[in-house]
Design a protein around this motif. Structure first.
Motif, PDB file in Angstrom:
ATOM      1  N   UNK A 160      61.233  16.698 106.690  1.00 24.17           N
ATOM      2  CA  UNK A 160      61.022  18.218 106.583  1.00 24.17           C
ATOM      3  C   UNK A 160      60.148  18.553 107.506  1.00 24.17           C
ATOM      4  N   UNK A 161      59.279  17.949 108.352  1.00 25.20           N
ATOM      5  CA  UNK A 161      58.276  18.314 109.152  1.00 25.20           C
ATOM      6  C   UNK A 161      58.583  18.440 110.584  1.00 25.20           C
ATOM      7  N   UNK A 162      59.776  18.271 110.885  1.00 23.19           N
ATOM      8  CA  UNK A 162      60.478  18.199 112.398  1.00 23.19           C
ATOM      9  C   UNK A 162      60.604  19.285 112.754  1.00 23.19           C
ATOM     10  N   UNK A 163      61.108  19.650 113.986  1.00 22.66           N
ATOM     11  CA  UNK A 163      61.380  20.983 114.670  1.00 22.66           C
ATOM     12  C   UNK A 163      62.452  21.781 113.991  1.00 22.66           C
ATOM     13  N   UNK A 164      62.564  22.767 114.193  1.00 21.45           N
ATOM     14  CA  UNK A 164      63.355  23.691 113.725  1.00 21.45           C
ATOM     15  C   UNK A 164      64.094  24.895 114.891  1.00 21.45           C
ATOM     16  N   UNK A 165      65.212  24.957 114.996  1.00 24.66           N
ATOM     17  CA  UNK A 165      65.902  25.973 116.046  1.00 24.66           C
ATOM     18  C   UNK A 165      66.141  27.163 115.445  1.00 24.66           C
ATOM     19  N   UNK A 166      66.046  28.256 116.300  1.00 23.67           N
ATOM     20  CA  UNK A 166      66.278  29.738 115.469  1.00 23.67           C
ATOM     21  C   UNK A 166      67.267  30.383 116.304  1.00 23.67           C
ATOM     22  N   UNK A 167      68.325  30.885 115.894  1.00 20.98           N
ATOM     23  CA  UNK A 167      69.543  31.401 116.645  1.00 20.98           C
ATOM     24  C   UNK A 167      69.772  32.918 116.065  1.00 20.98           C
ATOM     25  N   UNK A 168      69.890  33.992 116.945  1.00 21.51           N
ATOM     26  CA  UNK A 168      70.320  35.156 116.644  1.00 21.51           C
ATOM     27  C   UNK A 168      71.901  35.246 116.223  1.00 21.51           C
TER      28      UNK A 168
END
Length: 241
Positions: A160-168
């Motif tokens: 739960x501490x890794x990277x996250x990606x954001x998408x519009x």
């Protein structure tokens, strides 16, 4: 006199006596020190007087506390003049439904926390209340009636501490990955002006289709026909004379 009124009266009397004794002890110590240092400079007398008074206040408070504890207990009063109220909130036991709710709240919090990579100024995207989490770890943030921001955890994010990606995600269109707040603003402006973020088809691509059925035209067929014509012309069955 009721028991409550009696307790209040005794408590007030004891507190008043305690305060008076403490103040008198501090004032007496300060005055005695000031008079004893009559031959010292004024700054020295005042400094030592204040120090002696403060020390006397602390010692007197400790002494009166030791005295009033057994006295309050004998009079049936609380030890420190008040009744401590302890309120305990019942702890809910874990359950599948509660864990699902907590997982959604955790996803919203993590999406807001990682949104600092988009907005270093800690704006609205970094507030967990603006995100709606899901039990699978994803979260959404509504931006306009026609678009929202989607946060997806990394597939290999075991802890739960890794990277996250954001998408519009505009309504009815494919998600577009974003990396900065300025990029989000630019895409929202384009969406507001054009109503869509889907790129228009280039005219060059239309040339690869027939005008009638819009099927791809294979230029290799035309090349093969030209090669056959050249071959038949070079090796014709008609005699050269």
């Amino acid at each position: 006199m009721t028991e409550t009124a009696r307790h209040r009266l005794l408590t007030t009397a004891l507190d008043t006596a305690d305060s008076a004794a403490t103040v008198l002890a501090g004032a007496g110590a300060g005055l005695a020190t000031y008079r004893a240092l009559a031959n010292r400079p004024t700054e020295t007398r005042l400094t030592l007087t204040a120090a002696a008074g403060a020390l006397a206040l602390c010692l007197a408070d400790q002494a009166t506390t030791l005295i009033r504890r057994p006295l309050r207990a004998r009079l049936g009063l609380p030890t420190y003049g008040y009744t401590a109220t302890t309120t305990t909130t019942p702890t809910q036991a874990p359950s599948p439904e509660r864990l699902t709710t907590e997982a959604a709240a955790d996803a919203a919090h993590r999406a807001a926390t990682r949104a600092h990579t988009l907005d270093h100024a800690s704006g609205s995207l970094t507030k967990p209340t603006n995100w709606t989490g899901q039990a699978d770890g994803s979260a959404t943030c509504e931006l306009t009636p026609d678009a929202h921001l989607l946060c997806l955890p990394a597939p290999s994010d075991r802890y739960g501490t890794g990277t996250r990606t954001y998408h519009l995600v505009p309504d009815g269109e494919r998600p577009i990955e974003v990396h900065t707040l300025a990029e989000i603003v630019a895409l929202l402006d384009r969406l507001a002006e054009a109503g869509t973020l889907t790129p228009e088809t280039d005219d060059d691509e239309d040339e690869h289709y027939h005008y009638g059925d819009h099927e791809p035209h294979d230029h290799r067929d035309q090349d093969n026909e030209d090669d056959q014509a050249h071959f038949m012309g070079a090796y014709s069955e008609e005699p050269p004379f």
